[in-house]
Design a protein around this motif. Structure first.
Motif, PDB file in Angstrom:
ATOM      1  N   HIS A 178       0.833  -1.203   0.000  1.00  0.00           N
ATOM      2  CA  HIS A 178       0.000   0.000   0.000  1.00  0.00           C
ATOM      3  C   HIS A 178       0.870   1.256   0.000  1.00  0.00           C
ATOM      4  N   ALA A 179       1.959   1.219   0.757  1.00  0.00           N
ATOM      5  CA  ALA A 179       2.875   2.359   0.775  1.00  0.00           C
ATOM      6  C   ALA A 179       3.558   2.522  -0.581  1.00  0.00           C
ATOM      7  N   MET A 180       3.928   1.418  -1.225  1.00  0.00           N
ATOM      8  CA  MET A 180       4.525   1.491  -2.554  1.00  0.00           C
ATOM      9  C   MET A 180       3.560   2.117  -3.556  1.00  0.00           C
ATOM     10  N   ARG A 181       2.298   1.725  -3.497  1.00  0.00           N
ATOM     11  CA  ARG A 181       1.302   2.290  -4.411  1.00  0.00           C
ATOM     12  C   ARG A 181       1.128   3.791  -4.162  1.00  0.00           C
ATOM     13  N   HIS A 182       1.111   4.167  -2.887  1.00  0.00           N
ATOM     14  CA  HIS A 182       1.001   5.582  -2.561  1.00  0.00           C
ATOM     15  C   HIS A 182       2.175   6.359  -3.164  1.00  0.00           C
ATOM     16  N   ALA A 183       3.382   5.808  -3.021  1.00  0.00           N
ATOM     17  CA  ALA A 183       4.566   6.471  -3.567  1.00  0.00           C
ATOM     18  C   ALA A 183       4.487   6.570  -5.088  1.00  0.00           C
ATOM     19  N   ALA A 184       4.048   5.496  -5.732  1.00  0.00           N
ATOM     20  CA  ALA A 184       3.969   5.499  -7.198  1.00  0.00           C
ATOM     21  C   ALA A 184       2.963   6.538  -7.699  1.00  0.00           C
ATOM     22  N   ARG A 185       1.815   6.617  -7.044  1.00  0.00           N
ATOM     23  CA  ARG A 185       0.758   7.526  -7.496  1.00  0.00           C
ATOM     24  C   ARG A 185       1.095   8.990  -7.223  1.00  0.00           C
ATOM     25  N   HIS A 186       1.871   9.236  -6.172  1.00  0.00           N
ATOM     26  CA  HIS A 186       2.157  10.609  -5.771  1.00  0.00           C
ATOM     27  C   HIS A 186       3.590  11.039  -6.109  1.00  0.00           C
ATOM     28  N   HIS A 187       4.275  10.214  -6.909  1.00  0.00           N
ATOM     29  CA  HIS A 187       5.650  10.524  -7.343  1.00  0.00           C
ATOM     30  C   HIS A 187       6.565  10.739  -6.137  1.00  0.00           C
ATOM     31  N   GLU A 188       6.517   9.784  -5.222  1.00  0.00           N
ATOM     32  CA  GLU A 188       7.315   9.854  -4.003  1.00  0.00           C
ATOM     33  C   GLU A 188       8.257   8.656  -3.898  1.00  0.00           C
ATOM     34  N   VAL A 189       9.101   8.687  -2.886  1.00  0.00           N
ATOM     35  CA  VAL A 189      10.087   7.631  -2.645  1.00  0.00           C
ATOM     36  C   VAL A 189       9.566   6.699  -1.562  1.00  0.00           C
ATOM     37  N   PHE A 190       9.684   5.403  -1.807  1.00  0.00           N
ATOM     38  CA  PHE A 190       9.448   4.393  -0.777  1.00  0.00           C
ATOM     39  C   PHE A 190      10.767   3.672  -0.562  1.00  0.00           C
ATOM     40  N   HIS A 191      11.272   3.726   0.669  1.00  0.00           N
ATOM     41  CA  HIS A 191      12.619   3.230   0.989  1.00  0.00           C
ATOM     42  C   HIS A 191      12.508   2.023   1.923  1.00  0.00           C
ATOM     43  N   LEU A 192      12.805   0.865   1.383  1.00  0.00           N
ATOM     44  CA  LEU A 192      12.710  -0.415   2.104  1.00  0.00           C
ATOM     45  C   LEU A 192      14.103  -0.890   2.488  1.00  0.00           C
ATOM     46  N   TRP A 193      14.245  -1.454   3.701  1.00  0.00           N
ATOM     47  CA  TRP A 193      15.575  -1.904   4.119  1.00  0.00           C
ATOM     48  C   TRP A 193      15.478  -3.171   4.969  1.00  0.00           C
ATOM     49  N   TRP A 194      16.603  -3.888   5.005  1.00  0.00           N
ATOM     50  CA  TRP A 194      16.723  -5.071   5.865  1.00  0.00           C
ATOM     51  C   TRP A 194      18.191  -5.480   5.937  1.00  0.00           C
ATOM     52  N   HIS A 195      18.466  -6.589   6.640  1.00  0.00           N
ATOM     53  CA  HIS A 195      19.813  -7.163   6.724  1.00  0.00           C
ATOM     54  C   HIS A 195      19.817  -8.519   6.007  1.00  0.00           C
ATOM     55  N   PRO A 196      20.925  -8.920   5.410  1.00  0.00           N
ATOM     56  CA  PRO A 196      20.989 -10.272   4.842  1.00  0.00           C
ATOM     57  C   PRO A 196      20.724 -11.371   5.865  1.00  0.00           C
ATOM     58  N   HIS A 197      21.166 -11.165   7.113  1.00  0.00           N
ATOM     59  CA  HIS A 197      20.952 -12.236   8.095  1.00  0.00           C
ATOM     60  C   HIS A 197      19.474 -12.399   8.454  1.00  0.00           C
ATOM     61  N   ASN A 198      18.628 -11.392   8.115  1.00  0.00           N
ATOM     62  CA  ASN A 198      17.188 -11.571   8.301  1.00  0.00           C
ATOM     63  C   ASN A 198      16.646 -12.679   7.413  1.00  0.00           C
ATOM     64  N   PHE A 199      17.361 -12.947   6.296  1.00  0.00           N
ATOM     65  CA  PHE A 199      16.973 -14.015   5.379  1.00  0.00           C
ATOM     66  C   PHE A 199      17.781 -15.293   5.632  1.00  0.00           C
ATOM     67  N   GLY A 200      18.606 -15.293   6.696  1.00  0.00           N
ATOM     68  CA  GLY A 200      19.512 -16.410   6.935  1.00  0.00           C
ATOM     69  C   GLY A 200      18.825 -17.684   7.379  1.00  0.00           C
ATOM     70  N   ILE A 201      17.669 -17.554   8.019  1.00  0.00           N
ATOM     71  CA  ILE A 201      16.820 -18.710   8.300  1.00  0.00           C
ATOM     72  C   ILE A 201      15.483 -18.471   7.606  1.00  0.00           C
ATOM     73  N   ASP A 202      14.728 -19.542   7.401  1.00  0.00           N
ATOM     74  CA  ASP A 202      13.479 -19.439   6.642  1.00  0.00           C
ATOM     75  C   ASP A 202      13.731 -18.721   5.313  1.00  0.00           C
ATOM     76  N   THR A 203      14.848 -19.060   4.689  1.00  0.00           N
ATOM     77  CA  THR A 203      15.264 -18.339   3.488  1.00  0.00           C
ATOM     78  C   THR A 203      14.231 -18.433   2.371  1.00  0.00           C
ATOM     79  N   GLU A 204      13.671 -19.611   2.171  1.00  0.00           N
ATOM     80  CA  GLU A 204      12.695 -19.772   1.089  1.00  0.00           C
ATOM     81  C   GLU A 204      11.485 -18.876   1.304  1.00  0.00           C
ATOM     82  N   GLN A 205      10.978 -18.838   2.542  1.00  0.00           N
ATOM     83  CA  GLN A 205       9.810 -18.007   2.830  1.00  0.00           C
ATOM     84  C   GLN A 205      10.126 -16.530   2.634  1.00  0.00           C
ATOM     85  N   ASN A 206      11.309 -16.116   3.062  1.00  0.00           N
ATOM     86  CA  ASN A 206      11.683 -14.716   2.905  1.00  0.00           C
ATOM     87  C   ASN A 206      11.898 -14.331   1.455  1.00  0.00           C
TER      88      ASN A 206
END
Length: 323
Positions: A260-288
């Motif tokens: 929903h935030a991405m759509r808001h950014a796209a429609r209003h010509h804004e930036v959506f900035h997503l972040w994480w760490h690689p180790h967040n995907f270190g377990i349950d890798t397939e699901q992530n």
């Protein structure tokens, strides 16, 4: 900017990011999984033409303890909390396992992948709001981070402050070292930059709830709102919370919060900035990875329908400077 933008920044730190709060035994599985997760992420980014910024701790450029100590600055933070000092840890650890602390081959892989920006997460995972450090020791740390990247043929133009402890008094230091962009925090009390003690249970619970239910807004913004003196602040919009089997039944809400935030950014010509760490995907890798795939499929839709672009942090700085 006449289109919206998806910006992705990834904090690559291995054990340096949790060393003072988690035992290696507790985190070993996640750190092992990074070796599989990063190539999977890069594959998705190539598939969807995603420009991402990888903020890398300077230690990770090194092969071993000796190289890390040799590359370290002579002027170092004297943290009041001695557990925070990585150099004492490096010098005193008798059983340092290199794969959890150094990753030059992965840094090379990221750098060799199209449209990936190698940025800085400081040299030593430096904490800008902890007692005992100064602007001078921060500057020495940044100089070391830039030096080791330069030796690998990489120019550092963006930075992410470890633990999001960005400090307004230190921005001039970044500018002196040629850094043009940094990732600030989401607006509001829940996301305010504090020392470790300030990150209390109420804040953590609030951020957890905000990952599923819109408590604090979309946190998107116009590129023009970031204008000012260098370095430019491109704040985070959302942390990509990793898969949790206990909360998997809420994953639809977690995905909707982001899309929903991405759509808001796209429609209003804004930036959506997503972040994480690689180790967040270190377990349950397939699901992530599957969850990330769904986010990138939404981006593809927004690119086709609204012209949304994928831009790294240095690219955002270029676009802003060109206005």
């Amino acid at each position: 900017m006449n289109t919206g933008a998806l910006t992705i920044s990834i904090d690559f730190e291995l054990y340096w990011g949790v060393r003072d709060t988690r035992s290696l035994d507790d985190y070993r599985e996640r750190l092992d999984g990074v070796r599989q997760a990063i190539p999977r992420m890069l594959g998705l980014f190539e598939q969807h033409d995603i420009h991402a910024t990888w903020a890398v701790v300077g230690f990770l450029f090194c092969h071993d303890r000796d190289e890390a100590l040799s590359a370290a600055p002579s002027e170092r933070a004297d943290y009041k909390n001695r557990m925070l000092c990585p150099y004492r840890y490096l010098e005193q650890s008798t059983d340092l396992v290199e794969r959890y602390h150094f990753a030059p081959a992965l840094v090379d892989l990221i750098a060799a992948t199209p449209q990936q920006e190698v940025a800085s997460h400081t040299f030593s995972h430096y904490y800008c709001r902890e007692a005992g450090q100064t602007a001078a020791t921060f500057s020495a740390d940044i100089a070391a981070a830039i030096r080791i990247a330069t030796e690998r043929g990489l120019a550092i133009r963006s930075l992410v402050f470890p633990r999001n402890q960005w400090h307004p008094d230190y921005l001039a230091v970044l500018a002196e070292h040629g850094i043009t962009a940094y990732r600030g925090n989401e607006h509001g009390w829940l996301y305010a930059a504090t020392d470790h003690v300030g990150q209390n249970t109420v804040r953590r619970m609030g951020r957890l709830l905000d990952s599923y239910i819109n408590l604090s807004g979309h946190h998107t913004y116009s590129l023009e709102s970031c204008a000012g003196t260098l370095p430019f602040n491109f704040p985070a919009s959302r942390f990509l919370r990793p898969h949790d089997p206990r909360l998997a039944w809420l994953d639809g809400l977690r995905l909707r919060r982001i899309t929903h935030a991405m759509r808001h950014a796209a429609r209003h010509h804004e930036v959506f900035h997503l972040w994480w760490h690689p180790h967040n995907f270190g377990i349950d890798t397939e699901q992530n990875i599957r969850f990330l795939q769904r986010i990138l499929e939404e981006f593809e839709h927004l690119r086709r329908r609204h012209g949304m672009r994928s831009l790294g942090m240095a690219e955002l700085a270029n676009a802003l400077a060109a206005r």
